[in-house]
Scaffold this motif. Structure first.
Motif, mmCIF file in Angstrom:
data_model
loop_
_atom_site.group_PDB
_atom_site.id
_atom_site.type_symbol
_atom_site.label_atom_id
_atom_site.label_comp_id
_atom_site.label_asym_id
_atom_site.label_seq_id
_atom_site.Cartn_x
_atom_site.Cartn_y
_atom_site.Cartn_z
ATOM 1 N N ALA A 65 41.914 6.840 -40.877
ATOM 2 C CA ALA A 65 40.690 6.930 -41.671
ATOM 3 C C ALA A 65 39.723 7.841 -40.934
ATOM 4 O O ALA A 65 39.879 8.097 -39.739
ATOM 5 C CB ALA A 65 40.069 5.548 -41.871
ATOM 6 N N TYR A 66 38.719 8.321 -41.649
ATOM 7 C CA TYR A 66 37.716 9.191 -41.037
ATOM 8 C C TYR A 66 36.466 9.165 -41.889
ATOM 9 O O TYR A 66 36.489 8.766 -43.050
ATOM 10 C CB TYR A 66 38.234 10.641 -40.945
ATOM 11 N N TRP A 67 35.341 9.554 -41.314
ATOM 12 C CA TRP A 67 34.164 9.895 -42.094
ATOM 13 C C TRP A 67 33.295 10.869 -41.337
ATOM 14 O O TRP A 67 33.296 10.901 -40.111
ATOM 15 C CB TRP A 67 33.361 8.701 -42.582
ATOM 16 N N ILE A 68 32.600 11.679 -42.100
ATOM 17 C CA ILE A 68 31.714 12.706 -41.568
ATOM 18 C C ILE A 68 30.332 12.521 -42.199
ATOM 19 O O ILE A 68 30.220 12.268 -43.401
ATOM 20 C CB ILE A 68 32.235 14.132 -41.885
ATOM 21 N N ALA A 69 29.287 12.623 -41.394
ATOM 22 C CA ALA A 69 27.914 12.472 -41.887
ATOM 23 C C ALA A 69 27.648 13.443 -43.039
ATOM 24 O O ALA A 69 28.114 14.583 -43.027
ATOM 25 C CB ALA A 69 26.929 12.724 -40.750
ATOM 26 N N ARG A 70 26.891 12.981 -44.010
ATOM 27 C CA ARG A 70 26.659 13.784 -45.210
ATOM 28 C C ARG A 70 26.098 15.174 -44.891
ATOM 29 O O ARG A 70 26.493 16.176 -45.483
ATOM 30 C CB ARG A 70 25.710 13.039 -46.154
ATOM 31 N N ASP A 71 25.192 15.242 -43.919
ATOM 32 C CA ASP A 71 24.578 16.538 -43.587
ATOM 33 C C ASP A 71 25.570 17.533 -43.002
ATOM 34 O O ASP A 71 25.273 18.737 -42.920
ATOM 35 C CB ASP A 71 23.426 16.345 -42.597
ATOM 36 N N TYR A 72 26.739 17.034 -42.556
ATOM 37 C CA TYR A 72 27.726 17.911 -41.923
ATOM 38 C C TYR A 72 28.990 18.067 -42.754
ATOM 39 O O TYR A 72 29.977 18.631 -42.289
ATOM 40 C CB TYR A 72 28.066 17.376 -40.529
ATOM 41 N N GLN A 73 28.948 17.566 -43.974
ATOM 42 C CA GLN A 73 30.076 17.756 -44.873
ATOM 43 C C GLN A 73 30.056 19.182 -45.437
ATOM 44 O O GLN A 73 29.050 19.878 -45.372
ATOM 45 C CB GLN A 73 30.027 16.726 -46.004
ATOM 46 N N ARG A 74 31.190 19.600 -45.954
ATOM 47 C CA ARG A 74 31.375 20.928 -46.557
ATOM 48 C C ARG A 74 31.262 22.065 -45.534
ATOM 49 O O ARG A 74 30.927 23.191 -45.888
ATOM 50 C CB ARG A 74 30.396 21.138 -47.717
ATOM 51 N N HIS A 75 31.521 21.726 -44.273
ATOM 52 C CA HIS A 75 31.582 22.754 -43.231
ATOM 53 C C HIS A 75 32.988 22.839 -42.630
ATOM 54 O O HIS A 75 33.199 23.569 -41.668
ATOM 55 C CB HIS A 75 30.575 22.458 -42.115
ATOM 56 N N GLY A 76 33.923 22.053 -43.187
ATOM 57 C CA GLY A 76 35.288 22.057 -42.678
ATOM 58 C C GLY A 76 35.504 21.173 -41.464
ATOM 59 O O GLY A 76 36.599 21.172 -40.884
ATOM 60 N N TYR A 77 34.488 20.387 -41.078
ATOM 61 C CA TYR A 77 34.627 19.566 -39.875
ATOM 62 C C TYR A 77 35.622 18.417 -40.058
ATOM 63 O O TYR A 77 36.312 18.031 -39.111
ATOM 64 C CB TYR A 77 33.272 19.001 -39.460
ATOM 65 N N GLY A 78 35.685 17.870 -41.276
ATOM 66 C CA GLY A 78 36.651 16.792 -41.520
ATOM 67 C C GLY A 78 38.076 17.270 -41.322
ATOM 68 O O GLY A 78 38.885 16.620 -40.654
ATOM 69 N N ALA A 79 38.392 18.423 -41.904
ATOM 70 C CA ALA A 79 39.739 18.984 -41.762
ATOM 71 C C ALA A 79 40.018 19.366 -40.317
ATOM 72 O O ALA A 79 41.114 19.137 -39.793
ATOM 73 C CB ALA A 79 39.901 20.202 -42.671
ATOM 74 N N GLU A 80 39.026 19.940 -39.635
ATOM 75 C CA GLU A 80 39.203 20.351 -38.240
ATOM 76 C C GLU A 80 39.460 19.135 -37.353
ATOM 77 O O GLU A 80 40.353 19.148 -36.491
ATOM 78 C CB GLU A 80 37.953 21.097 -37.763
ATOM 79 N N ALA A 81 38.690 18.079 -37.567
ATOM 80 C CA ALA A 81 38.840 16.873 -36.754
ATOM 81 C C ALA A 81 40.177 16.181 -37.019
ATOM 82 O O ALA A 81 40.912 15.838 -36.089
ATOM 83 C CB ALA A 81 37.691 15.906 -37.030
ATOM 84 N N MET A 82 40.512 15.984 -38.274
ATOM 85 C CA MET A 82 41.717 15.226 -38.612
ATOM 86 C C MET A 82 42.989 15.992 -38.286
ATOM 87 O O MET A 82 43.996 15.414 -37.877
ATOM 88 C CB MET A 82 41.690 14.841 -40.087
ATOM 89 N N SER A 83 42.983 17.288 -38.466
ATOM 90 C CA SER A 83 44.163 18.080 -38.136
ATOM 91 C C SER A 83 44.464 17.980 -36.644
ATOM 92 O O SER A 83 45.614 17.768 -36.235
ATOM 93 C CB SER A 83 43.931 19.539 -38.531
ATOM 94 N N ALA A 84 43.425 18.099 -35.813
ATOM 95 C CA ALA A 84 43.629 17.991 -34.370
ATOM 96 C C ALA A 84 43.991 16.564 -33.969
ATOM 97 O O ALA A 84 44.859 16.348 -33.120
ATOM 98 C CB ALA A 84 42.357 18.436 -33.639
ATOM 99 N N PHE A 85 43.335 15.587 -34.571
ATOM 100 C CA PHE A 85 43.554 14.174 -34.249
ATOM 101 C C PHE A 85 44.989 13.759 -34.538
ATOM 102 O O PHE A 85 45.686 13.214 -33.672
ATOM 103 C CB PHE A 85 42.570 13.330 -35.057
#
Length: 340
Positions: free
Chosen positions: A254-274
């Motif tokens: 599971a994962y979540w990213i703060a709303r202000d930081y969504q749509r910057h690709g951080y979710g994909a970057e974090a989960m792909s590496a994780f």
């Protein structure tokens, strides 16, 4: 040569002494301890005296003291790491402290891998070794002292790279650092999670979500080398912006990213590496995930990561009044670190 002493938060590790015979014999007379060791059974005082005649004050052997002797740990060339702890001291995390101290000392002297091993049924010992980054090597047959029968031993090996990860668990990407959550993260975590729109997409985050709630939700996030943890996602040049997690049966993520930081690709970057790091490191052949059917962003991300939809189910969220429909997903790991 081994140092005179190694110390931890609660323990002293010192060279064995001839006077340790009685404490040694008392602890190893317990079949629950002796069953995993290649020692005589029943274990008598004379057995302890003979052992100490060979090992007292010798390099590579330490008495684990709290403050009296409660166990022994050894690290010898060709034989590797071995240890035991009196049953009355199980469940306190003391063996983790002792093993960490000896490994820190050893890798301060040499970069060569450390070997160890355990009986296949001794899952307590296996969990300790996995937590420090040991990985399965091969199985060997060892002749037992008591019966002279051959017994299977699962050998494991620890490289300095895996030791460093176990000692300072973190994953770095271009923009992010993933690492265990800290108690000081609770206020920021509360700020992120106290978003009704975000919370209703999550299973375990209530709304409202106070700093005390966040601290309780974080729980114990120590890295133990197995699923069952939550890590923070941080910008390299900024604050905590979310979290990633791995746990459950079957193992899910599971994962979540703060709303202000969504749509910057951080979710994909974090989960792909994780997942790219954790699946091979934890020897997971597959992993599952789910997302509420109205969470379109998560469905897109899971598909991008290589998850395949497996069906539908009912999910629960502490921030929703009623259960909601979810889509379920699974991802298989191919050879090496590949994900499909």
């Amino acid at each position: 040569m081994c140092p005179t002493r190694l110390t931890t938060e609660r323990l002293t590790l010192r060279p064995l002494e001839v006077g340790d015979a009685l404490a040694l014999a008392s602890a190893l007379a317990n079949p629950m301890v002796a069953q995993w060791l290649n020692v005589p059974e029943p274990y008598r005082l004379q057995d302890a005296e003979q052992f100490l005649a060979r090992t007292a004050a010798k390099p590579g052997f330490w008495a684990i003291c709290d403050p009296e002797l409660i166990g022994v740990i050894s690290l010898r060339p060709g034989l590797g790491l071995g240890y035991w702890l009196a049953q009355s001291h199980w469940g306190r995390g003391l063996m983790f402290e002792a093993v960490r101290a000896v490994l820190r000392y050893r890798f301060g002297q040499s970069d060569l891998p450390v070997i160890s091993g355990h009986h296949p049924d001794n899952q307590r010992s296996r969990r300790v070794l996995l937590a420090f980054g040991f990985r399965d090597a091969d199985q060997i047959e060892v002749r037992t002292v008591k019966s002279q029968r051959l017994q299977t031993v699962q050998r494991m090996q620890l490289t300095i790279a895996n030791w460093r990860f176990a000692s300072d668990p973190r994953i770095e990407t271009r923009n992010l650092v993933l690492s265990p959550l800290l108690a000081g993260d609770a206020p920021r975590l509360s700020e992120i999670g106290n978003d009704a729109g975000l919370a209703r997409m999550l299973a375990s985050v209530p709304h409202p979500f106070s700093p005390d709630d966040a601290l309780a939700w974080m729980g114990d996030n120590r890295w133990r080398g197995r699923p069952g943890f939550r890590w923070g996602v941080r910008l390299k040049s900024g604050p905590l912006i979310g979290m990633v997690a791995l746990g459950g049966t079957p193992v899910s993520t599971a994962y979540w990213i703060a709303r202000d930081y969504q749509r910057h690709g951080y979710g994909a970057e974090a989960m792909s590496a994780f997942l790219g790091e954790m699946l091979p490191r934890l020897n997971l052949s597959q992993i599952t995930a789910d997302a509420f059917t109205d969470n379109t962003a998560s469905h897109a991300l899971l598909r991008k990561l290589g998850f395949r939809k497996t069906g539908e189910g009912i999910g629960h969220s502490k921030a929703r009044v009623e259960p909601g429909a979810v889509f379920t997903y699974r991802m298989e790991r191919t050879g090496g670190a590949g994900l499909t």
